[in-house]
Design an enzyme around this catalytic site. Structure first.
Site, short mmCIF file in Angstrom:
data_model
loop_
_atom_site.label_atom_id
_atom_site.label_comp_id
_atom_site.label_asym_id
_atom_site.label_seq_id
_atom_site.Cartn_x
_atom_site.Cartn_y
_atom_site.Cartn_z
N ASP A 15 -4.81 42.23 -22.16
CA ASP A 15 -3.43 41.87 -22.44
C ASP A 15 -3.19 40.37 -22.58
O ASP A 15 -2.08 39.97 -22.89
CB ASP A 15 -2.53 42.44 -21.35
CG ASP A 15 -3.17 42.37 -19.98
OD1 ASP A 15 -4.37 42.04 -19.90
OD2 ASP A 15 -2.48 42.64 -18.99
N CYS A 18 -6.40 36.46 -26.51
CA CYS A 18 -7.03 35.21 -26.98
C CYS A 18 -7.17 35.27 -28.50
O CYS A 18 -7.60 36.28 -29.05
CB CYS A 18 -8.44 35.06 -26.42
SG CYS A 18 -8.56 35.16 -24.64
N ASN A 112 -3.78 47.50 -26.48
CA ASN A 112 -4.64 47.60 -27.65
C ASN A 112 -3.91 48.16 -28.86
O ASN A 112 -4.25 47.85 -29.99
CB ASN A 112 -5.91 48.39 -27.33
CG ASN A 112 -5.62 49.79 -26.85
OD1 ASN A 112 -4.90 50.52 -27.50
ND2 ASN A 112 -6.18 50.17 -25.73
N PRO A 199 -6.91 39.74 0.52
CA PRO A 199 -7.65 40.19 1.71
C PRO A 199 -9.15 39.89 1.62
O PRO A 199 -9.87 40.09 2.59
CB PRO A 199 -7.41 41.70 1.74
CG PRO A 199 -6.84 42.07 0.43
CD PRO A 199 -6.37 40.83 -0.27
N THR A 218 0.46 44.21 2.19
CA THR A 218 1.49 43.56 3.01
C THR A 218 2.12 42.34 2.31
O THR A 218 2.74 41.50 2.96
CB THR A 218 0.92 43.12 4.38
OG1 THR A 218 -0.10 42.12 4.17
CG2 THR A 218 0.31 44.29 5.14
#
Ligand SMILES: Nc1nc2c(c(=O)[nH]1)N[C@H]1C(S)=C(S)[C@@H](COP(=O)(O)OP(=O)(O)OC[C@H]3O[C@@H](n4cnc5c(=O)[nH]c(N)nc54)[C@H](O)[C@@H]3O)O[C@H]1N2
Ligand SMILES: Nc1nc2c(c(=O)[nH]1)N[C@H]1C(S)=C(S)[C@@H](COP(=O)(O)OP(=O)(O)OC[C@H]3O[C@@H](n4cnc5c(=O)[nH]c(N)nc54)[C@H](O)[C@@H]3O)O[C@H]1N2
Ligand code: SF4
Ligand SMILES: [Mo]
Length: 741
Positions: A15, A18, A112, A199, A218
């Site tokens: 997405d 380039c 796409n 994390p 969280t």
């Protein structure tokens, strides 16, 4: 031999779009290479480089296929496009006549097939179906829709000029979102700072000034903690808050429920670190917090996204150099939002959109409430930023497809999308697909989803079609994309598919463009140029941006201000303020599991056909902290089952000291093309993360109904060895795996 020509084309494998240089000789692509632009050239991703090899594989679909055996039996006959399209039109008409237009649903790719130029939604709106879904429902599109509740628009981060980047569980790498990776490095090289919430000690976390190693799921609590620090210490922009926001007092009251002790307990991050990060963000002269799928995919997703919007606004980072740019539509190019004709869908049909009542945040229900305000500021009532507005809720749709509840959905088109594997609760998606009267798949390859279709239609690729990329209405940049080569044999674009179907269904007059070039000429009219003149003149054209234009127009919200307390959420009966909701926990499932850490050689469920990709990542890997592995009696290379109470998947243990203890990583998108026809789902039912993900209310975000991919409860069990089908899987023995961080 003719001389080598160099064409510029926008890669739509992922997405980020380039623009690459495509070297072409005698109608064949020799290679793709980065252009001189350092945003792309500093690193260049594997998926872009290998795209021509992928598209040249013999497995590529090149002729329409019609199912002849039972659904899913793998028995096909080749047919012409005309045969396929006339039967598809006749069968779709039957479904619509019998059950109403809402019985027709579509799932498309985010990216796409974006060169369909809004024709899918236009067709559906004209026909009367509101039931369109896409991966954007849990990737960026939903962030865009939720941003509109607070900011009236979805800002684009000005990474080129920023002093601080906050990556909230976003981990751009050399082979993942490469331009963003390059831009973050460039910002750091100029002295910019980096805060990472993850994390794991991810590649970005290693390079960060502050790493908040929070527990998965969280994020909303972490941002509420930041807000608490910033409000308590009066670090916000007081003038802006006074003049341009509503709901500050209510927000302050809500924050009283989140003392830092509570935030530290929920997130597992010490108070001092939370404070340092919040102060750095509020104190920075400019700061960017780019979008991240991590906050799209949690039970507190809406709140996490709203907290990010609120932080951007009250800290003064909105629409300033190096901050969050509120571009608005590019006035020089007719937007997809306009082409999609959402105004053509009657209020009655909008009201039938699946999810409209129970999970309304990105459906027509909020769209209607925002429409006059979006029109006031941005000149168009239906601003479908990143395609993420006016969508049905995917889980509600699959329920209707499987059970007929609240009404039957009997025709389903999947275009450039591996539907079976790309949402929550995979078994139910399969049930829904098996219960259809008509399934059409528009694809490059046979996939676990296409395998279940009545028609599989061969698609073209970004190398084989013209385009002008406008970042899905998000930024006002226009990027040229030339057609490099002709599509092979009978491959056709999704655009051509919709225009042809419209003609056969009596909607031809409203969709009169016969070719993509004709459509692009139409879209270029405001600039007074043809498509060809544009690509001959520009590689890229960026509209001049006026900072802080809200001072002239106000914001595109009902109050015209930044809605810290959302009037739209309140009106539809939801909590207007952000909050943190603890993910569903169960002592029988002691691990905190997340999906993600995208794999270098693959885009999502794709590229599994490419031998060089498969050698780099031959099998699905479960990341386990070495100490957790010791406790479980596991060593690297063991096969394990991860179960969630909803389902289980298997994979190979990889010991990763970068993991936070008590966490497991499950990869997305695993199946084996060589098992098509040998095993139902070709491995997707044994390995794809969608098997693990529950989509009942406890496991969905309340406002949007997005699933919980980050921070769900799981258990780990050792297997005696690989499941039997792995013996038939290619490339595992000659693999040279890469480490992705
Ligand atoms: N090579 C390659 N590149 C890709 C893709 C691909 O498939 N392959 N996919 C593309 C797509 S569609 C997308 S959406 C992007 C996604 O790419 P990213 O935005 O980088 O997202 P992920 O790889 O899912 O995870 C990023 C980080 O989030 C961390 N994380 C996990 N759970 C949590 C949590 O609860 N909170 C926080 N704060 N962090 C968490 C993980 O440890 C990981 O380091 O990548 C794009 N780029
Ligand atoms: N369970 C689960 N679901 C997820 C995610 C997850 O992590 N887990 N991630 C979510 C995210 S972040 C995203 S972005 C989405 C992505 O979801 P999808 O958009 O479905 O992405 P892919 O898995 O790459 O599937 C795209 C399919 O389109 C085909 N294709 C590629 N290019 C073209 C083309 O030009 N034309 C046509 N006709 N077909 C083409 C490919 O062969 C491939 O089979 O999935 C979302 N869904
Ligand atoms: S990052 Fe790679 S896959 Fe994505 S658009 Fe750029 S070259 Fe294509
Ligand atoms: Mo995504």
């Amino acid at each position: 031999m003719s001389p080598v020509e160099v064409k510029k084309a926008v890669c739509t494998v992922c997405d980020i779009a380039c623009q690459l240089e495509v070297h072409v000789q005698d109608g064949e692509v020799l290679k793709v290479a980065p252009p001189s632009n350092p945003v792309v050239a500093d690193n260049f991703c594997f998926k872009g480089i290998t795209a021509p090899k992928l598209y040249a594989l013999p497995e590529r679909l090149k002729t329409p296929l019609r199912r002849v055996g039972e659904r899913g039996s793998g028995e096909w006959e080749e047919v012409t496009w005309d045969e396929a399209m006339s039967d598809i039109a006749a069968r779709l008409k039957r479904v619509v006549d019998e059950h109403g237009p809402e019985a027709f649903a579509v799932s498309t790719s985010n990216w796409n097939t974006s060169v369909e130029m809004g024709m899918g939604r236009r067709f559906m709106n004209l026909l009367g179906s509101p039931n369109w879904i896409s991966g954007v429902a849990m990737c960026m599109g939903n962030t865009a829709a939720v941003n509109k509740l607070t900011l009236g628009w979805f800002p684009w981060p000005d990474l080129l000029n920023t002093e601080l980047v906050v990556l909230g569980g976003h981990n751009p790498r050399k082979h993942s979102w490469t331009p963003i990776y390059n831009l973050v490095r460039q910002a750091q090289a100029k002295g910019g700072k980096l805060i990472v919430l993850d994390p794991r000690v991810s590649g970005q976390a290693e390079k960060a000034d502050i790493h908040l190693q929070l527990r998965a799921g969280t994020d909303a609590a972490m941002y509420l903690g930041w807000l608490r620090v910033i409000v308590d210490e009066q670090l916000y922009d007081e003038d802006f808050v006074r003049d341009w926001t509503v709901g500050f007092d209510a927000l302050r009251e809500r924050l009283a429920e989140y003392p830092l002790e509570r935030v530290a307990e929920i997130t597992g991050v010490e108070i001092a670190k939370i404070q340092t990060a919040a102060r750095m963000y509020a104190g920075a002269r400019s700061a960017c917090m780019p979008w991240s799928p991590t906050t799209d995919q949690q039970v507190s997703s809406t709140s996490a996204i709203r907290c990010q919007s609120i932080l951007k606004a009250i800290c003064g980072h909105l629409d300033v150099p190096g901050g969050e740019l509120m571009y608005g539509f590019n006035a020089e190019y007719l937007t997809e939002s306009k082409l999609e004709l959402h105004e053509a869908l009657s209020p009655e049909q909008r009201g039938k959109q699946l999810g409209y009542d129970e999970y309304p945040a990105f459906t027509h229900r909020t769209g209607e409430l925002l429409a006059p305000h979006t029109e006031r500021v941005y000149g168009h009532a239906y601003a479908n930023l990143v395609m993420g507005s006016y969508m049905a809720n995917p889980s509600s749709l699959f329920k209707a497809m499987a059970d007929g509840d609240p009404y039957p959905v009997k025709a389903f088109f999947t275009l450039g999308n591996n539907t079976l594997m790309s949402y929550a609760n995979q078994p139910r998606i399969r049930e829904g697909l098996m219960n259809q009267d008509l399934i059409v798949a528009h694809e490059l390859f046979m996939t676990p989803t296409a395998e279940l279709a009545d028609y599989v239609l061969p698609g073209d690729t970004w190398l084989e079609r013209p385009n002008i990329h406008d970042s899905f209405g998000w930024r006002s940049w226009l990027i040229s994309s030339e057609q490099a080569v002709q599509p092979p044999e009978n491959c056709r674009s999704v655009f051509a598919f919709w225009v042809d179907l419209a003609e056969r269904m009596g909607l031809g007059e409203q969709m009169p463009w016969k070719t993509l070039e004709a459509m692009l000429d139409h879209r270029m009219q405001p600039m007074g140029m043809s498509y060809q003149e544009f690509i001959d003149t520009y590689d890229m054209r960026i509209a001049k941006h006026q900072y802080r234009s809200y001072r002239r127009t106000g914001f595109g919200t009902p109050s015209g201000k930044i809605e810290l307390s959302s009037s739209v959420l309140e009106e539809i009966g939801f909590d207007p303020l952000p909050y943190y909701r603890e993910p569903h926990r169960d002592p029988a499932f002691p691990y905190n599991v997340f999906i993600g850490v995208r794999e270098d050689p693959y885009f999502q469920t794709g590229q599994r056909q490419l031998p060089s990709a498969r050698k780099m990542s031959p099998l699905p890997k479960i990341f386990v902290h070495p100490d957790d592995a010791t406790d479980e009696g596991l060593v690297a290379g063991d096969w394990v089952n991860v179960s969630s109470g909803h389902g289980s998947v298997s994979g190979v243990v990889e010991l990763r000291p970068d993991m936070l203890r008590g966490h497991l990583r499950v990869p997305h998108g695993w199946w084996f093309p060589e098992l098509i026809g040998k095993l139902d789902g070709a491995g997707a039912d044994q390995h794809n993360d969608g098997m693990l993900i529950d989509d009942t209310a406890d496991h969905l975000d309340r406002e949007q109904g997005v699933p919980q991919f980050k921070g769900f409860a799981g258990a780990l069990h050792r297997l005696d060895g690989p499941p039997p089908h792995i013996a038939d899987v290619l490339h595992q023995k000659d693999a040279t795996p890469v480490l992705f961080t």
